[in-house]
Design an enzyme around this catalytic site. Structure first.
Site, PDB file in Angstrom:
ATOM      1  CD  GLU A   1      19.563  11.465  14.777  1.00 56.71           C
ATOM      2  OE1 GLU A   1      18.399  11.178  15.078  1.00 56.71           O
ATOM      3  OE2 GLU A   1      20.533  10.728  15.037  1.00 56.71           O
TER       4      GLU A   1
ATOM      5  NE  ARG B   1       5.038  10.788   3.036  1.00 51.78           N
ATOM      6  CZ  ARG B   1       4.095  10.846   3.970  1.00 51.78           C
ATOM      7  NH1 ARG B   1       4.004  11.909   4.745  1.00 51.78           N
ATOM      8  NH2 ARG B   1       3.259   9.845   4.144  1.00 51.78           N
TER       9      ARG B   1
ATOM     10  CG  HIS C   1      -8.863   5.856  -6.325  1.00 50.70           C
ATOM     11  ND1 HIS C   1      -8.908   6.783  -7.342  1.00 50.70           N
ATOM     12  CD2 HIS C   1      -7.825   6.227  -5.530  1.00 50.70           C
ATOM     13  CE1 HIS C   1      -7.947   7.662  -7.166  1.00 50.70           C
ATOM     14  NE2 HIS C   1      -7.272   7.347  -6.076  1.00 50.70           N
TER      15      HIS C   1
ATOM     16  CB  CYS D   1      -3.227   7.616  -7.096  1.00 48.77           C
ATOM     17  SG  CYS D   1      -3.745   7.007  -5.552  1.00 48.77           S
TER      18      CYS D   1
ATOM     19  CG  HIS E   1      -1.262  15.885  -6.298  1.00 49.23           C
ATOM     20  ND1 HIS E   1      -1.914  15.251  -7.330  1.00 49.23           N
ATOM     21  CD2 HIS E   1      -0.923  14.916  -5.419  1.00 49.23           C
ATOM     22  CE1 HIS E   1      -1.949  13.951  -7.085  1.00 49.23           C
ATOM     23  NE2 HIS E   1      -1.360  13.725  -5.943  1.00 49.23           N
TER      24      HIS E   1
END
Ligand code: GLN
Ligand code: ZN
Length: 763
Positions: A18, A520, A646, A648, A699
């Site tokens: 919530e 998030r 790879h 980042c 981005h």
């Protein structure tokens, strides 16, 4: 003798997230500020009441943030970067959230990982001239609120000045002392006001002490705390550390401070702390906050063992000076296992999230007193763990699968010879172009996946839909003129979940959310048993894509270390063992890909760096097994099969040897946002395998032109040999739109073409 029960922090996201919903509603203008504040207050008080009702005697207040506690500290002291046009005074929600998320005129503050967790904090931006002023005493407000509304004397939790400063950026090391000195008066004011308001205990979080290396800092720390403590002499300060053991000299220094309590992590620092306590004793009047229940994992504690630990501690520290508590804030675990009815019972019963951890502490305290019922509780807990052990035993992978005995961990021949073979086979142009793997995950893809998961679509329908996207993007990539293609990863939601669902040993919770940053939240997979290969995971899509084009298509896998670091892991075997199991499963996948005609295979390790231990002395061991795991996964292929990886991030000057030791034929890394820094790293280090530096930032939706990218390429070619250099974007393109993606890639290919012409002309 009764032990006291403490807590250091509680998840803020709420049992049905919530908190996240309220925040997002506010951001989108769905609720006004007043309603937002009211709802947040309701959630905050509910969390406090819940902990009090669970028997916690030291209930943390103020850890409930609207975004992040480091940002709260900056707001409290008016540390607002100039670009936000702050004129002093209280930092109101609009400005507070602008710092976290950016606004129309100012970019957001940097966000980075909180120690070795997956939680991100907002980095304070300081200069040597930063002045601190108490803009608003938020801990005081929240202390008073708890007092008024619940009659609760909470324990305000504040990030301490040392940790705050260590995690800030923008000032030179030489200015550390003067900034720390300048912080003392404002912290003192916060404490004084709390003392006047009747606060009893205050928790100052200083996890950075665990990583303290420089003894001159220790002296500064001690001096700052002495001054701080003098300012509020009747307030009791708990100096709280976590995420590992304090080094012996650091512990000795903090124990001699006039603080009232010290909080230590006895989960990660059990042996070191016990040994130090035994050797150095414990001052009679000092309270010990003993972190005996792991705040970082999701499993039930072995309570018999924890009880033995508490008894060991109580032999040194009198029990009436002892608080049992989690090893760190419970922010890093989900809230309650109550929602996990869909998991096998033996697994669900073995979980311990925040609420269960508080219950475990209560049980421990009662058992310590010799309470009969508590002993039964301990026994029941032991049985639950035994059932989990049985479940694990049933899934055990044979030792020869995970053992090093037959694992090929070295490719032969070496890179130089492989490069020749691979070049003969692929005939790639100089400065080959490629992408990182994913293409736009558009709403129709998400919808299709839902239709299939709900059963509205058959598997055949869904597969055909995915194939349609692969076909479309293979032809787009050919048209753009890329040299090495990818299938696009349309079938994947998330790079760990996708593999977890197909490997043995993984489970997925219904509600195991934790905050990653801001609103998030992530729901990490749970590795509960031995990880096993159960069948090909990526072969169908990759092999299909390869049939559509004569150009090479890279197979795409997530690496063993990343799968480990982004999951909740077992605590009954070392993380290394689990990583080797994942590596063994990935090796089978790689062999299957190779057999199916996929001869370039990328194994992504974006989380390799974040697993780096906090203590420098432990880093080599970690990098050793992390590299070994990657090699176990990738070394059994033919010499002319090309292995890519790879990552980042660009901060790899301190681990360039480890990255080279992966022995990948090609690595692609993100660099466009901090090009200079990375190029600098290559001036002082040599890298002698294929390498692609990201030439544009994925981005942002902005489409950089070819000239801009060409500049990036030219700069890189000043320090890297052209025969090793690849051209690619920074990272995967799944969050981007189709139009901007195609436009940017066309510009990238054009930039590569110009760069090749310049090479050919000897420019
Ligand atoms: N192959 C992945 C992608 O392109 C890599 C993602 C990542 O590095 N985080 O999306
Ligand atoms: Zn990436």
């Amino acid at each position: 003798m009764k032990l006291k029960l403490g807590n250091l922090g509680y998840p803020r996201i709420g049992a049905s997230r919530e908190w996240k919903k309220t925040l997002e509603q506010f951001w989108s203008g769905g609720i006004a500020e007043e309603a937002f504040e009211q709802e947040m207050k309701r959630q905050r008080l509910a969390i406090l009441a819940k902990q009090r009702d669970a028997g916690v005697q030291f209930v943390p207040v103020g850890d409930f943030s609207y975004y992040d506690s480091m940002l709260d500290t900056s707001a409290m002291f008016g540390v607002v970067p100039e670009r936000f046009g702050y004129a002093g005074g209280e930092v109101k929600p609009e400005l507070y959230f602008a710092m976290a998320r950016g606004n129309r005129t100012a970019t957001a503050c940097e966000m980075t990982k909180w120690f070795d967790t997956n939680y991100h904090y907002i980095v304070p931006e300081l200069t040597k001239d930063t002045a601190f002023a108490l803009a608003a005493n938020r801990p005081l407000q929240l202390f008073l609120e708890a007092k008024q509304e619940l009659g609760l004397t909470g324990k305000p939790v504040i990030i301490g000045p040392y940790t705050y400063l260590k995690l800030a950026k923008g000032y030179a090391k030489a200015d550390f002392a003067v900034l720390l000195e300048r912080l003392v008066p404002v912290y003192a004011q916060v404490l004084q006001e709390l003392q006047e308001a009747g606060a009893d205990w205050v928790q100052l979080d200083e996890p950075a002490l665990v990583t303290l290396q420089d003894t001159s800092e220790l002296a500064l720390f001690a001096a700052a705390y002495r001054r701080l403590l003098e300012a509020a002499p009747s307030l009791r300060v708990m100096l709280q550390t976590y995420f590992g053991a304090l080094d012996a000299d650091v512990l000795a220094a903090v124990v001699s401070l006039p603080v009232h309590g010290i909080g230590l992590d006895f989960v990660r620092g059990r042996d070191a702390h016990l040994a130090a306590l035994r050797a150095g004793g414990w001052p009679q009047l000092l309270t010990l906050g003993a972190g005996v229940i792991d705040g970082r994992n999701i499993w039930r504690a072995d309570l018999a063992d924890a009880l033995a630990l508490v008894r060991d501690i109580a032999a040194i520290v009198p029990a009436d000076r002892l608080i049992v508590q989690p090893s760190c804030s419970l922010l890093h675990v989900p809230i309650s296992r109550a929602g996990e009815a869909l998991l096998p019972a033996a697994l669900a019963q073995a979980l311990s999230f925040a609420d269960e951890k508080l219950q475990e502490l209560a049980l421990l305290a009662a058992a310590f007193e010799g309470d009969e019922a508590a002993n039964a509780g301990l026994a029941a807990s032991g049985e639950a763990l035994a059932a989990l052990a049985q479940l694990r035993a049933a899934s055990r992978v044979a030792a020869d699968v995970t053992g090093a005995a037959d694992a090929v961990t070295r490719r032969s021949p070496g890179f130089a010879a492989r490069q020749e073979l691979q070049q003969r086979k692929w005939q790639l142009p100089p400065l080959p172009t490629t992408t990182i793997g994913s293409f736009p995950q558009t709403p129709d893809i998400r919808k299709a996946r839902q239709s299939w998961r709900k059963g509205d679509w058959t598997k055949e329908q869904y597969d055909a839909f995915i194939q349609g996207h692969i076909r479309k993007w293979i032809s787009l990539q050919e048209d753009i003129g890329l040299d090495v293609l990818v299938h696009g990863e349309f079938e994947r939601t998330d790079m760990v979940e996708f593999f977890g669902e197909k490997l043995g040993g993984f489970a997925f919770t219904a509600n195991g959310w934790v905050q990653s940053y801001g609103s998030r939240c992530v729901k990490p997979p749970v590795i509960y048993a031995d990880v096993r290969f159960t069948g090909p995971m990526t072969v169908a899509e990759s092999a299909f894509a390869q049939t559509l084009t004569p150009k090479p298509v890279k197979g795409m896998l997530t690496g063993p270390v990343t799968i480990l670091n982004w999951s909740f892991v077992r605590d009954d075997i070392p993380r290394r063992e689990t990583t080797y199991q994942i590596a063994a499963a990935l090796r089978q996948e790689i062999e299957a890909l190779e057999a199916a005609g996929v001869r370039m295979i990328q194994v992504d390790e974006p989380a390799l760096r974040e697993g780096l231990p906090l203590k420098p002395s432990e880093r080599d061991a970690y990098l050793g097994w992390a590299v070994e795991a990657f090699r176990r996964a990738t070394s059994s292929v033919r010499p002319d099969t090309q292995i890519h990886t790879h990552m980042c991030y660009c901060e790899f000057h301190d681990m360039i040897d480890a990255i080279s030791a992966l022995d990948a034929d090609v690595i692609s890394i993100e660099t466009s946002r901090s090009h200079g820094e990375l190029i600098g790293a290559f001036e002082s280090n040599t890298y002698d395998k294929g390498i692609g530096l990201g030439v544009y930032d994925i981005h942002s939706p902005r489409v950089p032109d070819a000239e801009e990218m060409l500049k990036m390429i030219e700069r890189a070619l000043r320090v890297l040999p052209d025969r090793l250099f690849w051209i690619n974007p920074d990272c995967g393109l799944k969050t981007r739109g189709e139009t901007e993606t195609v436009a940017a890639l066309r510009n990238m290919v054009q930039a590569a073409q110009t760069a090749r012409e310049q090479l050919g002309a000897g420019v």
